[in-house]
Design a protein around this motif. Structure first.
Motif, PDB file in Angstrom:
ATOM      1  N   ALA A 225       0.816  -1.225   0.000  1.00 51.55           N
ATOM      2  CA  ALA A 225       0.000   0.000   0.000  1.00 51.55           C
ATOM      3  C   ALA A 225       0.849   1.274   0.000  1.00 51.55           C
ATOM      4  CB  ALA A 225      -0.948  -0.002   1.197  1.00 51.55           C
ATOM      5  N   ALA A 226       1.900   1.318   0.828  1.00 56.02           N
ATOM      6  CA  ALA A 226       2.725   2.538   0.903  1.00 56.02           C
ATOM      7  C   ALA A 226       3.445   2.775  -0.421  1.00 56.02           C
ATOM      8  CB  ALA A 226       3.728   2.415   2.045  1.00 56.02           C
ATOM      9  N   MET A 227       3.947   1.688  -1.032  1.00 55.89           N
ATOM     10  CA  MET A 227       4.622   1.790  -2.329  1.00 55.89           C
ATOM     11  C   MET A 227       3.659   2.293  -3.398  1.00 55.89           C
ATOM     12  SD  MET A 227       6.189  -1.400  -4.564  1.00 55.89           S
ATOM     13  CE  MET A 227       4.642  -2.294  -4.807  1.00 55.89           C
ATOM     14  N   LEU A 228       2.432   1.751  -3.407  1.00 57.57           N
ATOM     15  CA  LEU A 228       1.435   2.151  -4.407  1.00 57.57           C
ATOM     16  C   LEU A 228       1.042   3.613  -4.200  1.00 57.57           C
ATOM     17  CD1 LEU A 228      -0.790  -1.074  -4.369  1.00 57.57           C
ATOM     18  CD2 LEU A 228       0.765  -0.347  -6.192  1.00 57.57           C
ATOM     19  N   ALA A 229       0.856   3.991  -2.937  1.00 60.98           N
ATOM     20  CA  ALA A 229       0.448   5.371  -2.634  1.00 60.98           C
ATOM     21  C   ALA A 229       1.519   6.368  -3.072  1.00 60.98           C
ATOM     22  CB  ALA A 229       0.162   5.513  -1.136  1.00 60.98           C
ATOM     23  N   ALA A 230       2.796   5.965  -3.006  1.00 56.85           N
ATOM     24  CA  ALA A 230       3.893   6.879  -3.341  1.00 56.85           C
ATOM     25  C   ALA A 230       4.191   6.921  -4.837  1.00 56.85           C
ATOM     26  CB  ALA A 230       5.157   6.458  -2.576  1.00 56.85           C
ATOM     27  N   ALA A 231       3.595   6.025  -5.624  1.00 56.59           N
ATOM     28  CA  ALA A 231       3.877   5.952  -7.059  1.00 56.59           C
ATOM     29  C   ALA A 231       3.043   6.980  -7.826  1.00 56.59           C
ATOM     30  CB  ALA A 231       3.565   4.542  -7.572  1.00 56.59           C
ATOM     31  N   ASP A 232       3.492   7.330  -9.041  1.00 56.17           N
ATOM     32  CA  ASP A 232       2.709   8.229  -9.892  1.00 56.17           C
ATOM     33  C   ASP A 232       1.516   7.485 -10.490  1.00 56.17           C
ATOM     34  OD1 ASP A 232       4.581  10.494  -9.705  1.00 56.17           O
ATOM     35  OD2 ASP A 232       5.934   9.099 -10.713  1.00 56.17           O
ATOM     36  N   VAL A 233       1.739   6.226 -10.826  1.00 55.06           N
ATOM     37  CA  VAL A 233       0.646   5.365 -11.296  1.00 55.06           C
ATOM     38  C   VAL A 233       0.633   4.126 -10.394  1.00 55.06           C
ATOM     39  CG1 VAL A 233      -0.301   4.044 -13.226  1.00 55.06           C
ATOM     40  CG2 VAL A 233       0.997   6.152 -13.674  1.00 55.06           C
ATOM     41  N   ALA A 234      -0.508   3.862  -9.764  1.00 55.29           N
ATOM     42  CA  ALA A 234      -0.633   2.719  -8.865  1.00 55.29           C
ATOM     43  C   ALA A 234      -1.469   1.641  -9.548  1.00 55.29           C
ATOM     44  CB  ALA A 234      -1.303   3.148  -7.560  1.00 55.29           C
ATOM     45  N   VAL A 235      -0.896   0.458  -9.695  1.00 57.17           N
ATOM     46  CA  VAL A 235      -1.640  -0.670 -10.264  1.00 57.17           C
ATOM     47  C   VAL A 235      -1.944  -1.656  -9.139  1.00 57.17           C
ATOM     48  CG1 VAL A 235      -1.615  -2.589 -11.895  1.00 57.17           C
ATOM     49  CG2 VAL A 235      -0.535  -0.403 -12.518  1.00 57.17           C
ATOM     50  N   ARG A 236      -3.226  -1.822  -8.849  1.00 58.37           N
ATOM     51  CA  ARG A 236      -3.633  -2.799  -7.835  1.00 58.37           C
ATOM     52  C   ARG A 236      -4.027  -4.087  -8.561  1.00 58.37           C
ATOM     53  NH1 ARG A 236      -7.729  -0.129  -3.654  1.00 58.37           N
ATOM     54  NH2 ARG A 236      -9.051   0.067  -5.512  1.00 58.37           N
ATOM     55  N   VAL A 237      -3.224  -5.125  -8.352  1.00 54.69           N
ATOM     56  CA  VAL A 237      -3.424  -6.405  -9.036  1.00 54.69           C
ATOM     57  C   VAL A 237      -4.364  -7.264  -8.200  1.00 54.69           C
ATOM     58  CG1 VAL A 237      -2.263  -8.509  -9.828  1.00 54.69           C
ATOM     59  CG2 VAL A 237      -1.183  -6.279 -10.179  1.00 54.69           C
ATOM     60  N   ARG A 238      -5.397  -7.760  -8.854  1.00 54.48           N
ATOM     61  CA  ARG A 238      -6.416  -8.537  -8.142  1.00 54.48           C
ATOM     62  C   ARG A 238      -5.828  -9.858  -7.611  1.00 54.48           C
ATOM     63  NH1 ARG A 238     -11.309  -6.758  -8.016  1.00 54.48           N
ATOM     64  NH2 ARG A 238     -10.961  -5.344  -9.759  1.00 54.48           N
ATOM     65  N   SER A 239      -6.260 -10.257  -6.419  1.00 55.19           N
ATOM     66  CA  SER A 239      -5.774 -11.472  -5.771  1.00 55.19           C
ATOM     67  C   SER A 239      -6.909 -12.473  -5.608  1.00 55.19           C
ATOM     68  CB  SER A 239      -5.217 -11.116  -4.385  1.00 55.19           C
ATOM     69  OG  SER A 239      -5.097 -12.282  -3.594  1.00 55.19           O
ATOM     70  N   PRO A 240      -6.593 -13.789  -5.715  1.00 54.45           N
ATOM     71  CA  PRO A 240      -7.643 -14.792  -5.481  1.00 54.45           C
ATOM     72  C   PRO A 240      -7.965 -14.956  -3.997  1.00 54.45           C
ATOM     73  CG  PRO A 240      -5.546 -15.868  -5.966  1.00 54.45           C
ATOM     74  CD  PRO A 240      -5.314 -14.387  -6.131  1.00 54.45           C
ATOM     75  N   VAL A 241      -7.143 -14.399  -3.107  1.00 51.22           N
ATOM     76  CA  VAL A 241      -7.319 -14.704  -1.679  1.00 51.22           C
ATOM     77  C   VAL A 241      -7.604 -13.502  -0.779  1.00 51.22           C
ATOM     78  CG1 VAL A 241      -5.997 -16.845  -1.693  1.00 51.22           C
ATOM     79  CG2 VAL A 241      -4.805 -14.691  -1.334  1.00 51.22           C
ATOM     80  N   HIS A 242      -7.418 -12.276  -1.285  1.00 56.74           N
ATOM     81  CA  HIS A 242      -7.739 -11.135  -0.420  1.00 56.74           C
ATOM     82  C   HIS A 242      -8.170  -9.933  -1.259  1.00 56.74           C
ATOM     83  CE1 HIS A 242      -3.815  -9.612  -1.548  1.00 56.74           C
ATOM     84  NE2 HIS A 242      -3.253 -10.692  -1.074  1.00 56.74           N
ATOM     85  N   PRO A 243      -8.813  -8.932  -0.623  1.00 52.97           N
ATOM     86  CA  PRO A 243      -9.276  -7.769  -1.380  1.00 52.97           C
ATOM     87  C   PRO A 243      -8.106  -6.905  -1.870  1.00 52.97           C
ATOM     88  CG  PRO A 243      -9.799  -7.532   0.965  1.00 52.97           C
ATOM     89  CD  PRO A 243      -9.199  -8.888   0.784  1.00 52.97           C
ATOM     90  N   LEU A 244      -8.390  -5.980  -2.775  1.00 48.27           N
ATOM     91  CA  LEU A 244      -7.368  -5.040  -3.258  1.00 48.27           C
ATOM     92  C   LEU A 244      -6.852  -4.231  -2.072  1.00 48.27           C
ATOM     93  CD1 LEU A 244      -9.242  -3.666  -6.424  1.00 48.27           C
ATOM     94  CD2 LEU A 244      -7.241  -5.162  -6.424  1.00 48.27           C
ATOM     95  N   PRO A 245      -5.557  -3.870  -2.078  1.00 44.21           N
ATOM     96  CA  PRO A 245      -5.042  -3.068  -0.960  1.00 44.21           C
ATOM     97  C   PRO A 245      -5.704  -1.691  -0.913  1.00 44.21           C
ATOM     98  CG  PRO A 245      -3.400  -3.274  -2.719  1.00 44.21           C
ATOM     99  CD  PRO A 245      -4.520  -4.196  -3.067  1.00 44.21           C
ATOM    100  N   ASP A 246      -5.894  -1.196   0.302  1.00 38.07           N
ATOM    101  CA  ASP A 246      -6.456   0.135   0.488  1.00 38.07           C
ATOM    102  C   ASP A 246      -5.310   1.139   0.458  1.00 38.07           C
ATOM    103  OD1 ASP A 246      -7.707   2.419   1.269  1.00 38.07           O
ATOM    104  OD2 ASP A 246      -8.231   1.726   3.285  1.00 38.07           O
TER     105      ASP A 246
END
Ligand SMILES: [Mg+2]
Length: 268
Positions: free
Chosen positions: A209-230
């Motif tokens: 989550a911290a890495m995605l939040a700090a990026a210019d473009v955040a790609v949240r990759v869907r998981s079979p076992v848990h929800p997308l990161p907040d």
């Protein structure tokens, strides 16, 4: 090349591995191969940013034929493409083990860390081969442990670790003791080192989550076992339709189609 192309910021890709570039269950990455080849032919660096250890990540770095630096143990350290340690933000494991020994001695809590378990114990609790267990044990800046004591005690354990400026994170099978760093910690050093102003990050889990939040473009990759990161409010987010490596490839190809990534040969 148009003027606009010439002045478009050069991109850098930073990616989680487990559940993102690699399938959550099988570690397969076949679905990502065309997108990986396209990044390589476009000369866009792909930086692995993982909770894995140095030897574990080095193995994948070679297998995926990457030539960019990589980040290990949840932002603890940045290594060059040749495996040389460039910078560390983590607390050395010897310090972590000393704190754990001290707390166990004083408080009498029951837990087993990787250091207690050794190769055979790690194998027993993870199902890893002896060689893979040795690589998982070759840690520099973090210590996984099995908590065998009560739920109340773990809150006290966490609070005492924080007094030592350490954090306790809950993982899938283990708790992890480490310093105050996360996958976003090495990003400013990476941007400066590679001189690539546009940072695209891909991840599937809450530890991304911290890495995605700090990026210019955040790609949240869907998981079979848990929800997308907040990741809170973000100007530019892509949520993949597919899971794991197929979702990873979907996002990379979409970024090429949108012109945010440029060059390379699409051999899909
Ligand atoms: Mg992951």
């Amino acid at each position: 090349m148009s003027d606009q192309d010439r002045h478009a910021p050069a991109p850098l890709i930073v990616s989680d591995m487990d559940g993102t570039l690699l399938d959550h269950h099988s570690y397969d990455y076949t679905a990502a191969l065309p997108a990986l080849r396209r990044l390589r032919s476009a000369g866009i660096p792909l930086v692995l940013n993982t909770s894995k250890t140095v030897p574990e990540t080095a193995l994948w770095h070679a297998r995926l034929e990457l030539d960019a630096p990589y980040v290990v143990e949840n932002g603890a350290a940045l290594l060059g493409a040749d495996g040389a340690l460039l910078q560390a933000w983590g607390r050395p494991r010897a310090e972590l083990l000393a704190v754990l020994r001290d707390l166990r001695g004083r408080m009498g809590w029951r837990f087993e860390s990787f250091d207690d378990l050794g190769v055979a114990g790690v194998q027993q609790h993870t199902g890893l081969s002896a060689e893979a267990a040795r690589q998982a044990l070759a840690r520099g800046w973090s210590e996984p442990l099995r908590w065998l004591d009560g739920d109340d005690a773990i809150h006290e354990f966490k609070a005492l670790l924080e007094r030592h400026d350490l954090q306790l994170l809950r993982g899938g099978r283990f708790f992890h003791v480490q310093g105050r760093h996360d996958k976003a910690t090495p990003l400013p050093a990476l941007r400066a080192m590679l001189d690539r102003p546009l940072l695209v990050a891909l991840g599937d889990g809450q530890n991304d989550a911290a890495m995605l939040a700090a990026a210019d473009v955040a790609v949240r990759v869907r998981s079979p076992v848990h929800p997308l990161p907040d990741i809170g409010a973000h100007a530019r987010v892509i949520d993949t339709a597919s899971m794991g490596p197929a979702g990873w490839a979907e996002a990379i190809q979409q970024l090429f189609a949108q012109g945010l990534l440029r060059g390379g040969v699409d051999d899909e």
